[in-house]
Design an enzyme around this catalytic site. Structure first.
Site, PDB file in Angstrom:
ATOM      1  N   ARG A 133     -26.258  77.138  57.265  1.00 31.91           N
ATOM      2  CA  ARG A 133     -27.564  77.392  56.664  1.00 31.91           C
ATOM      3  C   ARG A 133     -28.115  78.773  57.010  1.00 31.91           C
ATOM      4  O   ARG A 133     -29.165  79.175  56.506  1.00 31.91           O
ATOM      5  CB  ARG A 133     -28.570  76.339  57.133  1.00 31.91           C
ATOM      6  CG  ARG A 133     -28.163  74.935  56.810  1.00 31.91           C
ATOM      7  CD  ARG A 133     -29.120  73.951  57.423  1.00 31.91           C
ATOM      8  NE  ARG A 133     -30.390  73.959  56.734  1.00 31.91           N
ATOM      9  CZ  ARG A 133     -30.666  73.211  55.674  1.00 31.91           C
ATOM     10  NH1 ARG A 133     -29.772  72.379  55.208  1.00 31.91           N
ATOM     11  NH2 ARG A 133     -31.832  73.278  55.089  1.00 31.91           N
ATOM     12  N   ASN A 151     -37.988  75.804  59.145  1.00 34.81           N
ATOM     13  CA  ASN A 151     -37.143  76.145  58.008  1.00 34.81           C
ATOM     14  C   ASN A 151     -38.034  76.149  56.777  1.00 34.81           C
ATOM     15  O   ASN A 151     -38.729  75.161  56.517  1.00 34.81           O
ATOM     16  CB  ASN A 151     -36.027  75.106  57.828  1.00 34.81           C
ATOM     17  CG  ASN A 151     -35.303  75.272  56.504  1.00 34.81           C
ATOM     18  OD1 ASN A 151     -35.084  76.396  56.060  1.00 34.81           O
ATOM     19  ND2 ASN A 151     -34.931  74.175  55.879  1.00 34.81           N
ATOM     20  N   GLY A 152     -38.006  77.263  56.030  1.00 33.82           N
ATOM     21  CA  GLY A 152     -38.829  77.345  54.825  1.00 33.82           C
ATOM     22  C   GLY A 152     -39.500  78.699  54.737  1.00 33.82           C
ATOM     23  O   GLY A 152     -39.133  79.640  55.453  1.00 33.82           O
ATOM     24  N   CYS A 178     -31.963  78.396  57.063  1.00 33.96           N
ATOM     25  CA  CYS A 178     -32.259  78.131  58.462  1.00 33.96           C
ATOM     26  C   CYS A 178     -31.964  76.660  58.738  1.00 33.96           C
ATOM     27  O   CYS A 178     -32.110  75.813  57.861  1.00 33.96           O
ATOM     28  CB  CYS A 178     -33.703  78.393  58.876  1.00 33.96           C
ATOM     29  SG  CYS A 178     -34.241  80.084  58.620  1.00 33.96           S
ATOM     30  N   GLU A 211     -17.164  83.522  37.640  1.00 35.42           N
ATOM     31  CA  GLU A 211     -17.033  82.854  38.936  1.00 35.42           C
ATOM     32  C   GLU A 211     -16.067  83.632  39.844  1.00 35.42           C
ATOM     33  O   GLU A 211     -16.320  83.778  41.041  1.00 35.42           O
ATOM     34  CB  GLU A 211     -16.577  81.398  38.740  1.00 35.42           C
ATOM     35  CG  GLU A 211     -16.307  80.614  40.003  1.00 35.42           C
ATOM     36  CD  GLU A 211     -17.473  80.552  40.994  1.00 35.42           C
ATOM     37  OE1 GLU A 211     -18.591  80.957  40.648  1.00 35.42           O
ATOM     38  OE2 GLU A 211     -17.221  80.132  42.138  1.00 35.42           O
ATOM     39  N   LYS A 215     -25.250  78.869  53.171  1.00 34.01           N
ATOM     40  CA  LYS A 215     -24.683  77.876  52.265  1.00 34.01           C
ATOM     41  C   LYS A 215     -25.748  77.224  51.374  1.00 34.01           C
ATOM     42  O   LYS A 215     -25.530  77.004  50.193  1.00 34.01           O
ATOM     43  CB  LYS A 215     -23.957  76.812  53.100  1.00 34.01           C
ATOM     44  CG  LYS A 215     -23.264  75.732  52.288  1.00 34.01           C
ATOM     45  CD  LYS A 215     -21.995  76.261  51.660  1.00 34.01           C
ATOM     46  CE  LYS A 215     -21.233  75.232  50.874  1.00 34.01           C
ATOM     47  NZ  LYS A 215     -20.340  75.870  49.887  1.00 34.01           N
ATOM     48  N   TRP A 256     -31.738  82.265  58.968  1.00 33.79           N
ATOM     49  CA  TRP A 256     -31.410  83.154  57.854  1.00 33.79           C
ATOM     50  C   TRP A 256     -32.709  83.869  57.533  1.00 33.79           C
ATOM     51  O   TRP A 256     -33.668  83.263  57.059  1.00 33.79           O
ATOM     52  CB  TRP A 256     -30.917  82.346  56.658  1.00 33.79           C
ATOM     53  CG  TRP A 256     -30.504  83.208  55.518  1.00 33.79           C
ATOM     54  CD1 TRP A 256     -29.287  83.831  55.339  1.00 33.79           C
ATOM     55  CD2 TRP A 256     -31.291  83.569  54.380  1.00 33.79           C
ATOM     56  NE1 TRP A 256     -29.284  84.549  54.174  1.00 33.79           N
ATOM     57  CE2 TRP A 256     -30.495  84.405  53.561  1.00 33.79           C
ATOM     58  CE3 TRP A 256     -32.585  83.278  53.971  1.00 33.79           C
ATOM     59  CZ2 TRP A 256     -30.955  84.953  52.364  1.00 33.79           C
ATOM     60  CZ3 TRP A 256     -33.038  83.825  52.774  1.00 33.79           C
ATOM     61  CH2 TRP A 256     -32.226  84.646  51.988  1.00 33.79           C
ATOM     62  N   LYS A 287     -17.156  85.178  43.489  1.00 32.18           N
ATOM     63  CA  LYS A 287     -16.410  84.836  44.714  1.00 32.18           C
ATOM     64  C   LYS A 287     -15.976  86.109  45.418  1.00 32.18           C
ATOM     65  O   LYS A 287     -16.128  86.257  46.622  1.00 32.18           O
ATOM     66  CB  LYS A 287     -15.186  83.993  44.323  1.00 32.18           C
ATOM     67  CG  LYS A 287     -14.817  82.910  45.243  1.00 32.18           C
ATOM     68  CD  LYS A 287     -15.524  81.617  45.054  1.00 32.18           C
ATOM     69  CE  LYS A 287     -17.010  81.707  45.113  1.00 32.18           C
ATOM     70  NZ  LYS A 287     -17.689  80.477  44.797  1.00 32.18           N
ATOM     71  N   HIS A 342     -18.593  98.488  24.743  1.00 34.50           N
ATOM     72  CA  HIS A 342     -19.984  98.836  24.449  1.00 34.50           C
ATOM     73  C   HIS A 342     -20.669  99.450  25.662  1.00 34.50           C
ATOM     74  O   HIS A 342     -21.891  99.486  25.722  1.00 34.50           O
ATOM     75  CB  HIS A 342     -20.733  97.593  23.940  1.00 34.50           C
ATOM     76  CG  HIS A 342     -20.155  97.066  22.663  1.00 34.50           C
ATOM     77  ND1 HIS A 342     -20.286  97.708  21.466  1.00 34.50           N
ATOM     78  CD2 HIS A 342     -19.376  95.986  22.412  1.00 34.50           C
ATOM     79  CE1 HIS A 342     -19.639  97.040  20.512  1.00 34.50           C
ATOM     80  NE2 HIS A 342     -19.072  95.987  21.076  1.00 34.50           N
ATOM     81  N   GLU A 387     -18.991  88.122  47.006  1.00 34.84           N
ATOM     82  CA  GLU A 387     -19.761  87.540  48.113  1.00 34.84           C
ATOM     83  C   GLU A 387     -18.995  87.532  49.428  1.00 34.84           C
ATOM     84  O   GLU A 387     -19.604  87.570  50.489  1.00 34.84           O
ATOM     85  CB  GLU A 387     -20.305  86.149  47.767  1.00 34.84           C
ATOM     86  CG  GLU A 387     -19.343  84.997  47.820  1.00 34.84           C
ATOM     87  CD  GLU A 387     -20.042  83.642  47.628  1.00 34.84           C
ATOM     88  OE1 GLU A 387     -19.492  82.815  46.901  1.00 34.84           O
ATOM     89  OE2 GLU A 387     -21.122  83.421  48.204  1.00 34.84           O
TER      90      GLU A 387
HETATM   91  O1  M6R Z   1     -25.839  74.033  46.675  1.00 34.72           O
HETATM   92  P1  M6R Z   1     -25.882  74.667  45.336  1.00 34.72           P
HETATM   93  O2  M6R Z   1     -24.701  74.334  44.484  1.00 34.72           O
HETATM   94  O3  M6R Z   1     -27.157  74.413  44.603  1.00 34.72           O
HETATM   95  O4  M6R Z   1     -25.811  76.230  45.619  1.00 34.72           O
HETATM   96  C1  M6R Z   1     -25.944  77.156  44.588  1.00 34.72           C
HETATM   97  C2  M6R Z   1     -25.532  78.534  45.039  1.00 34.72           C
HETATM   98  O5  M6R Z   1     -26.334  78.959  46.097  1.00 34.72           O
HETATM   99  C3  M6R Z   1     -24.073  78.590  45.481  1.00 34.72           C
HETATM  100  O6  M6R Z   1     -23.221  78.142  44.483  1.00 34.72           O
HETATM  101  C4  M6R Z   1     -23.681  80.028  45.862  1.00 34.72           C
HETATM  102  O7  M6R Z   1     -23.720  80.833  44.727  1.00 34.72           O
HETATM  103  C5  M6R Z   1     -22.314  80.054  46.526  1.00 34.72           C
HETATM  104  N1  M6R Z   1     -22.388  80.819  47.734  1.00 34.72           N
HETATM  105  C6  M6R Z   1     -21.271  80.672  45.704  1.00 34.72           C
HETATM  106  O8  M6R Z   1     -20.040  80.669  46.333  1.00 34.72           O
END
Ligand code: M6R
Length: 587
Positions: A27, A95-96, A2, A460, A582, A71, A464, A483, A467
């Site tokens: 956010r 926010n929180g 948020c 990774e 983010k 969010w 990607k 396995h 998401e």
């Molecule tokens: O700001 P941060 O690097 O701590 O964020 C960690 C994760 O939330 C962030 O890397 C998230 O997994 C991304 N959306 C991946 O693309």
């Protein structure tokens, strides 16, 4: 998560609030709202969806207001649950997460109070109302003392239409004073463009914003001074510069990020240099993509300089009663420096005696304030929710630390400087993956395979893809396939194999053969041109030369591109994937 903004000044508040909210949409973006005092009475506009849905608020004429982009945590994304929330004379944005919201709500209901949303936030307005006896800030402070969890609040009171009272605990909040008024926001870029003197509030701080002044107090309402934040206008919202999406633009910026990052790897301070050289154990804590950077770095710390290294997902570390051996160097990796779990894990490691180094992309973040030493990744602001250039830069900084430790032991690690050129080559080669997209549109599960550091790259690549495309996908150690997971491979299942480690190449190719034999379509990202010509391979990207110790920083690029092109082909917005934000500033 948020984003909140507030403005008390001499200009029209609505455009300031909407401009700020747009810069905070990274956010959260499932609903949004603003409240503006217009001639003493408060007008609220709330909508499900993105900030652009609030355009009608621009007709509001008033100089004081607050805004929110959400969010959802408590209560579905809907207009009813969108902020601001009002009870009695008080309207606020939050926010929180309020962890004791249920118990507090029961108290309010027992007093006969009615609720009009499913959020944890609304109870705060009820509490402030309960404590109010004519002093706005005292009521906010009293309510805050009853809250458990995290909060950054900007509160309006009908009796004080010229003022905003703010308070924070474990959620970031920046306040600023400019020539025309006072500002508040969850993050600096939302107000940096206004040319303000900005200050980061600390836990428990209370700020009172009025057109003429910005007053800061500690949790006991004693005046405090906070250090002025140093920032440049680059902190303002970046432009797309002709790119269709920020994700693509940020990938294009990887070579520049990799040119800058090695300088950071040499930085820090004397304390860090000593902690690095004395470390008998390295603990890396992080989440998501940053966690994957940690996994890649483990190979470098152990391979190049033989320091035992563990990498733990921060949300697990913080609740696991961790053992922190003597001379532990804890490295917290976080693009935003605001991820709640990473902050809590880093804090815990530090309390238990570890030296805390932060690897972060945000100079004024909560993590930088907590750490013993900070290494800035200097990747430039990252807007797309899917992390790209920050990952490559985190890797470069972490590899730089491993190289420094190796040098102290008299071991010559490969130079980092060539990574940027290799990244340029990988970006060019990655354009080839655009032709792979038809194979990834069927909705079938996708598998990413690798061994050693390539397995970390595979993880990774898989994150990607899932998401931003919403395709089920799994990163798997190539040797582990038979396995269990091999049972999922059927005709045309897309399998992406990463092969950059010479000693493990043929081992991974065995797994490639096994999936091919069961009908999978194999896509290869490799440093070895001859592997690309094998009959099992449907298509391949051959990477430019790069020391294999550092190859994830380059090999990930085609995987980032694959996720991007598949997301676009599926009609998704790669910058704002559903249900995500983010910065994850809540648990
Ligand atoms: O700001 P941060 O690097 O701590 O964020 C960690 C994760 O939330 C962030 O890397 C998230 O997994 C991304 N959306 C991946 O693309």
């Amino acid at each position: 998560m948020c984003g909140i903004v507030g403005y008390a000044g001499r200009r029209d508040a609505a455009p300031v609030l909407l401009g700020g909210l747009q810069k905070l949409e990274y956010r959260g973006y499932d609903s949004a709202g603003v409240a503006v005092f217009e001639g003493g009475s408060l007008h609220i506009v709330r909508k499900k969806g993105r900030v652009k849905e609030l355009a009608e608020a621009l007709s509001l004429k008033g100089n004081v207001g607050v805004g929110h982009t959400r969010w959802a945590t408590h209560g579905a994304p809907s207009e009813r649950n969108a902020h601001p929330h009002t009870y009695g004379k008080f309207t606020l944005v939050h926010n929180g997460i309020i962890e004791n919201a249920l118990a507090l709500k029961e108290e309010c209901i027992a007093r006969g109070e009615k609720f009009s949303s499913d959020t944890d936030t609304e109870v705060i307005a009820h509490l402030i109302s309960w404590f109010y006896n004519g002093d706005f800030a005292v009521a906010v402070r009293a309510a805050a003392k009853r809250l458990a969890g995290s909060y950054a609040l900007a509160v309006l009171c009908a009796d004080f239409p010229d003022a905003i009272v703010c308070v924070r605990m474990k959620s970031p909040l920046i306040v600023g004073k400019g020539a025309d008024g006072a500002y508040v926001a969850s993050d600096l870029p939302a107000i940096a463009g206004e040319g303000v003197e900005a200050y980061a509030l600390e836990d428990g701080d209370i700020a009172i914003l009025r057109a003429e002044e910005l007053s800061l107090y500690d949790g006991d309402l004693r005046p405090v001074k906070r250090e002025k934040m140093q920032y440049s206008c680059r902190e303002d919202a970046p432009e797309l510069c002709g790119f269709r999406h920020f994700m693509k633009k940020e990938m294009a910026e990887i070579p520049v990020a990799l040119r800058r990052a090695p300088l950071s790897a040499e930085g820090g301070n004397d304390g860090l240099a000593e902690a690095l050289c004395r470390a008998e154990f390295i603990e890396i804590v992080a989440c998501g993509t940053a966690y994957h950077a940690g996994l890649c770095a483990k190979h470098a710390f152990e391979g190049l300089c033989r320091v035992p290294t563990e990498v733990t997902v921060a949300s697990e570390y913080r609740y696991r009663d961790p053992i922190v051996p003597r001379r532990t160097l804890c490295i917290a990796v976080s693009q935003s420096g605001e991820t709640a779990d990473t902050l809590a894990a880093a804090q815990l490691a530090r309390e238990r005696g570890a030296y805390l180094a932060a690897v972060t992309n945000v100079a004024y973040s909560s993590l930088t304030r907590m750490a013993d030493a900070v290494l800035f990744t200097q990747a430039g602001r990252e807007i797309a929710v899917a992390a790209t250039k920050s990952f490559n830069a985190q890797l470069t900084v972490l590899y730089g630390l491993a190289a420094r430790r190796a040098a102290a032991l008299g071991i010559a690690a490969p130079p980092l400087e060539g990574l940027s050129v290799a990244a340029e080559g990988a970006l060019a080669a990655a354009e080839g993956v655009r032709s792979w997209t038809p194979h990834f549109l069927s909705g079938k599960s996708v598998f990413f395979l690798g061994r050693g550091a390539d397995y970390c790259t595979a993880l990774e690549g898989s994150l990607k893809l899932k998401e931003i495309t919403y395709l089920p996908s799994e990163g798997y150690p190539a040797g582990e396939l038979k396995h269990g997971t091999l049972a999922l491979i059927e005709k045309n299942t897309p399998v992406v194999a990463v092969v950059t480690q010479a000693a493990l190449a043929e081992k991974t190719m065995n797994a490639v053969h096994e999936v091919y034999a069961r009908g999978a379509k194999v896509f290869l990202v490799t440093s070895f041109a001859e592997l690309a010509r094998r009959e099992e391979v449907t298509a391949a990207v051959v990477l430019p030369p790069c020391p294999e110790e550092y190859s994830p920083a380059v090999a990930v690029i085609p995987l980032q591109a694959l996720a991007y092109y598949v997301a676009v082909a599926r009609g998704n917005d790669p910058d704002k994937p559903r249900n995500l934000a983010k910065s994850v500033t809540v648990e």
